[in-house]
Design a protein around this motif. Structure first.
Motif, PDB file in Angstrom:
ATOM      1  N   TYR A  12       0.834  -1.191   0.000  1.00 47.39           N
ATOM      2  CA  TYR A  12       0.000   0.000   0.000  1.00 47.39           C
ATOM      3  C   TYR A  12       0.872   1.246   0.000  1.00 47.39           C
ATOM      4  O   TYR A  12       1.917   1.280   0.659  1.00 47.39           O
ATOM      5  N   GLU A  13       0.431   2.257  -0.704  1.00 44.01           N
ATOM      6  CA  GLU A  13       1.102   3.544  -0.714  1.00 44.01           C
ATOM      7  C   GLU A  13       0.181   4.603  -0.122  1.00 44.01           C
ATOM      8  O   GLU A  13      -0.999   4.649  -0.474  1.00 44.01           O
ATOM      9  N   PRO A  14       0.697   5.460   0.754  1.00 46.48           N
ATOM     10  CA  PRO A  14      -0.145   6.519   1.321  1.00 46.48           C
ATOM     11  C   PRO A  14      -0.676   7.446   0.230  1.00 46.48           C
ATOM     12  O   PRO A  14      -0.004   7.717  -0.763  1.00 46.48           O
ATOM     13  N   ILE A  15      -1.893   7.919   0.435  1.00 50.89           N
ATOM     14  CA  ILE A  15      -2.508   8.845  -0.508  1.00 50.89           C
ATOM     15  C   ILE A  15      -3.599   9.608   0.236  1.00 50.89           C
ATOM     16  O   ILE A  15      -4.082   9.139   1.276  1.00 50.89           O
ATOM     17  N   THR A  16      -3.968  10.766  -0.237  1.00 45.79           N
ATOM     18  CA  THR A  16      -5.111  11.475   0.339  1.00 45.79           C
ATOM     19  C   THR A  16      -6.365  11.074  -0.425  1.00 45.79           C
ATOM     20  O   THR A  16      -6.306  10.595  -1.566  1.00 45.79           O
ATOM     21  N   TRP A  17      -7.504  11.292   0.192  1.00 38.82           N
ATOM     22  CA  TRP A  17      -8.766  10.973  -0.486  1.00 38.82           C
ATOM     23  C   TRP A  17      -8.930  11.807  -1.753  1.00 38.82           C
ATOM     24  O   TRP A  17      -9.455  11.324  -2.762  1.00 38.82           O
ATOM     25  N   GLU A  18      -8.494  13.055  -1.703  1.00 41.63           N
ATOM     26  CA  GLU A  18      -8.633  13.918  -2.881  1.00 41.63           C
ATOM     27  C   GLU A  18      -7.762  13.436  -4.029  1.00 41.63           C
ATOM     28  O   GLU A  18      -8.206  13.365  -5.177  1.00 41.63           O
ATOM     29  N   ARG A  19      -6.505  13.098  -3.746  1.00 45.50           N
ATOM     30  CA  ARG A  19      -5.613  12.580  -4.787  1.00 45.50           C
ATOM     31  C   ARG A  19      -6.119  11.245  -5.311  1.00 45.50           C
ATOM     32  O   ARG A  19      -6.018  10.961  -6.515  1.00 45.50           O
ATOM     33  N   LEU A  20      -6.640  10.427  -4.427  1.00 45.85           N
ATOM     34  CA  LEU A  20      -7.196   9.137  -4.839  1.00 45.85           C
ATOM     35  C   LEU A  20      -8.336   9.339  -5.826  1.00 45.85           C
ATOM     36  O   LEU A  20      -8.391   8.683  -6.879  1.00 45.85           O
ATOM     37  N   ALA A  21      -9.251  10.236  -5.504  1.00 44.30           N
ATOM     38  CA  ALA A  21     -10.383  10.491  -6.392  1.00 44.30           C
ATOM     39  C   ALA A  21      -9.908  10.982  -7.749  1.00 44.30           C
ATOM     40  O   ALA A  21     -10.414  10.542  -8.793  1.00 44.30           O
ATOM     41  N   ARG A  22      -8.933  11.875  -7.753  1.00 39.90           N
ATOM     42  CA  ARG A  22      -8.424  12.389  -9.034  1.00 39.90           C
ATOM     43  C   ARG A  22      -7.752  11.292  -9.845  1.00 39.90           C
ATOM     44  O   ARG A  22      -7.952  11.190 -11.063  1.00 39.90           O
ATOM     45  N   ALA A  23      -6.957  10.451  -9.179  1.00 46.13           N
ATOM     46  CA  ALA A  23      -6.268   9.371  -9.894  1.00 46.13           C
ATOM     47  C   ALA A  23      -7.265   8.376 -10.475  1.00 46.13           C
ATOM     48  O   ALA A  23      -7.116   7.919 -11.619  1.00 46.13           O
ATOM     49  N   LEU A  24      -8.284   8.046  -9.707  1.00 48.50           N
ATOM     50  CA  LEU A  24      -9.296   7.112 -10.205  1.00 48.50           C
ATOM     51  C   LEU A  24     -10.092   7.733 -11.343  1.00 48.50           C
ATOM     52  O   LEU A  24     -10.455   7.042 -12.311  1.00 48.50           O
ATOM     53  N   ALA A  25     -10.379   9.034 -11.250  1.00 50.27           N
ATOM     54  CA  ALA A  25     -11.129   9.701 -12.314  1.00 50.27           C
ATOM     55  C   ALA A  25     -10.323   9.723 -13.610  1.00 50.27           C
ATOM     56  O   ALA A  25     -10.871   9.484 -14.697  1.00 50.27           O
ATOM     57  N   SER A  40     -10.945  -1.404   2.158  1.00 51.03           N
ATOM     58  CA  SER A  40     -10.587  -2.490   3.065  1.00 51.03           C
ATOM     59  C   SER A  40     -10.388  -1.976   4.489  1.00 51.03           C
ATOM     60  O   SER A  40      -9.780  -0.929   4.710  1.00 51.03           O
ATOM     61  N   LEU A  41     -10.892  -2.751   5.434  1.00 51.58           N
ATOM     62  CA  LEU A  41     -10.654  -2.489   6.853  1.00 51.58           C
ATOM     63  C   LEU A  41     -10.140  -3.772   7.492  1.00 51.58           C
ATOM     64  O   LEU A  41     -10.662  -4.857   7.228  1.00 51.58           O
ATOM     65  N   SER A  42      -9.111  -3.660   8.315  1.00 46.78           N
ATOM     66  CA  SER A  42      -8.674  -4.820   9.082  1.00 46.78           C
ATOM     67  C   SER A  42      -9.797  -5.224  10.038  1.00 46.78           C
ATOM     68  O   SER A  42     -10.674  -4.410  10.360  1.00 46.78           O
ATOM     69  N   PRO A  43      -9.809  -6.486  10.499  1.00 46.34           N
ATOM     70  CA  PRO A  43     -10.871  -6.894  11.436  1.00 46.34           C
ATOM     71  C   PRO A  43     -10.971  -5.980  12.656  1.00 46.34           C
ATOM     72  O   PRO A  43     -12.073  -5.643  13.098  1.00 46.34           O
ATOM     73  N   GLY A  44      -9.817  -5.562  13.178  1.00 45.63           N
ATOM     74  CA  GLY A  44      -9.847  -4.687  14.346  1.00 45.63           C
ATOM     75  C   GLY A  44     -10.440  -3.329  14.036  1.00 45.63           C
ATOM     76  O   GLY A  44     -11.244  -2.794  14.802  1.00 45.63           O
ATOM     77  N   ALA A  45     -10.058  -2.756  12.888  1.00 41.97           N
ATOM     78  CA  ALA A  45     -10.595  -1.455  12.502  1.00 41.97           C
ATOM     79  C   ALA A  45     -12.079  -1.557  12.174  1.00 41.97           C
ATOM     80  O   ALA A  45     -12.857  -0.649  12.497  1.00 41.97           O
ATOM     81  N   LEU A  46     -12.469  -2.651  11.537  1.00 42.81           N
ATOM     82  CA  LEU A  46     -13.889  -2.831  11.221  1.00 42.81           C
ATOM     83  C   LEU A  46     -14.719  -2.874  12.490  1.00 42.81           C
ATOM     84  O   LEU A  46     -15.769  -2.210  12.584  1.00 42.81           O
ATOM     85  N   ARG A  47     -14.258  -3.609  13.487  1.00 41.80           N
ATOM     86  CA  ARG A  47     -15.002  -3.682  14.756  1.00 41.80           C
ATOM     87  C   ARG A  47     -15.006  -2.319  15.441  1.00 41.80           C
ATOM     88  O   ARG A  47     -16.047  -1.874  15.939  1.00 41.80           O
ATOM     89  N   HIS A  53      -5.934   8.919   6.900  1.00 45.17           N
ATOM     90  CA  HIS A  53      -4.713   8.586   6.166  1.00 45.17           C
ATOM     91  C   HIS A  53      -4.913   7.290   5.381  1.00 45.17           C
ATOM     92  O   HIS A  53      -4.387   6.242   5.769  1.00 45.17           O
ATOM     93  N   PRO A  54      -5.660   7.338   4.282  1.00 46.32           N
ATOM     94  CA  PRO A  54      -5.836   6.130   3.485  1.00 46.32           C
ATOM     95  C   PRO A  54      -4.546   5.744   2.754  1.00 46.32           C
ATOM     96  O   PRO A  54      -3.629   6.561   2.609  1.00 46.32           O
ATOM     97  N   ALA A  55      -4.501   4.511   2.301  1.00 48.59           N
ATOM     98  CA  ALA A  55      -3.410   4.029   1.465  1.00 48.59           C
ATOM     99  C   ALA A  55      -4.019   3.123   0.414  1.00 48.59           C
ATOM    100  O   ALA A  55      -5.088   2.539   0.626  1.00 48.59           O
TER     101      ALA A  55
END
Length: 214
Positions: free
Chosen positions: A3-16, A160-167, A205-207
């Protein structure tokens, strides 16, 4: 999986940018994107950011939530109000999603999509009007458990969320759904079916894996 760190805004632009260069796999006129994630991962937020980024590139976009395609309460609660297998298998009206959302976007389709069908609060049909998505437009469907239904996504995004983060991030009143998501991971393996995976354990801090993971 790296995984590489990214912001939500950069992620949206890259996906678009990536989506803007895709052609519908079925040769039709509409692109179909799925944003898959447990409610705790807030797929509706990621879908909204992506829609905004696509509109900034001049693409018409229609976002649809699976929450508008729940089955009536009599069917959802047939085995009780907190049955995780029912949540996974029969809460969402996948037949209606095929009929009202995907079929109109097949080659030669009308482009007239029903944005929602059922209001779970009133337990009645919403009676929402159809919305016409112009040719060249993009459908973004967001919600949980999407990648095991064989929906014809041209781009699949898994939050994706790890089991701990999901709970931790699931409200206590909804934690009865956790076995459904554990089963989804075991039986479907959404990370392997997605075109990109976004790790959202820390919502600030998504990745992501980049594209081409599926």
């Amino acid at each position: 999986m790296r995984y590489e760190p990214i912001t939500w805004e950069r992620l949206a632009r890259a996906l678009a940018v990536h989506a803007d260069g895709l052609e519908p796999a079925d040769g039709g006129s509409w692109l179909r994107i799925g944003v898959d994630g447990a409610p705790a991962a807030r797929p509706e937020d990621a879908a909204a950011r992506l829609a905004e980024a696509l509109r900034a590139r001049g693409r018409p976009v229609l976002t649809v939530s699976t929450g508008g395609f729940l089955r009536p309460a009599s069917l959802r609660y047939e085995y009780g109000k907190q049955d995780p297998d029912s949540y996974a298998d029969s809460w969402f009206d996948t037949g209606a999603l095929w009929r009202e959302v995907f079929r109109p976007l097949e080659p030669g389709g009308s482009g007239r999509v029903l944005p929602d069908l059922w209001n779970p609060v009133t337990d009645r049909a919403t009676r929402s009007p159809y919305q016409e998505l112009p040719e060249g437009g993009v459908l973004i469907l967001h919600g949980p458990l999407l990648l095991g239904q064989w929906f014809p996504f041209d781009l699949g995004i898994h939050l994706s969320l790890s089991p701990g983060a999901l709970r931790r991030r699931t409200e206590e009143s909804e934690r009865w759904t956790l076995p459904a998501f554990a089963r989804y991971e075991d039986e479907v393996g959404p990370a392997g079916r997605a075109d990109t995976v976004v790790r959202a354990d820390d919502p600030r801090h998504p990745a992501w894996t980049g594209l081409g993971t599926g």
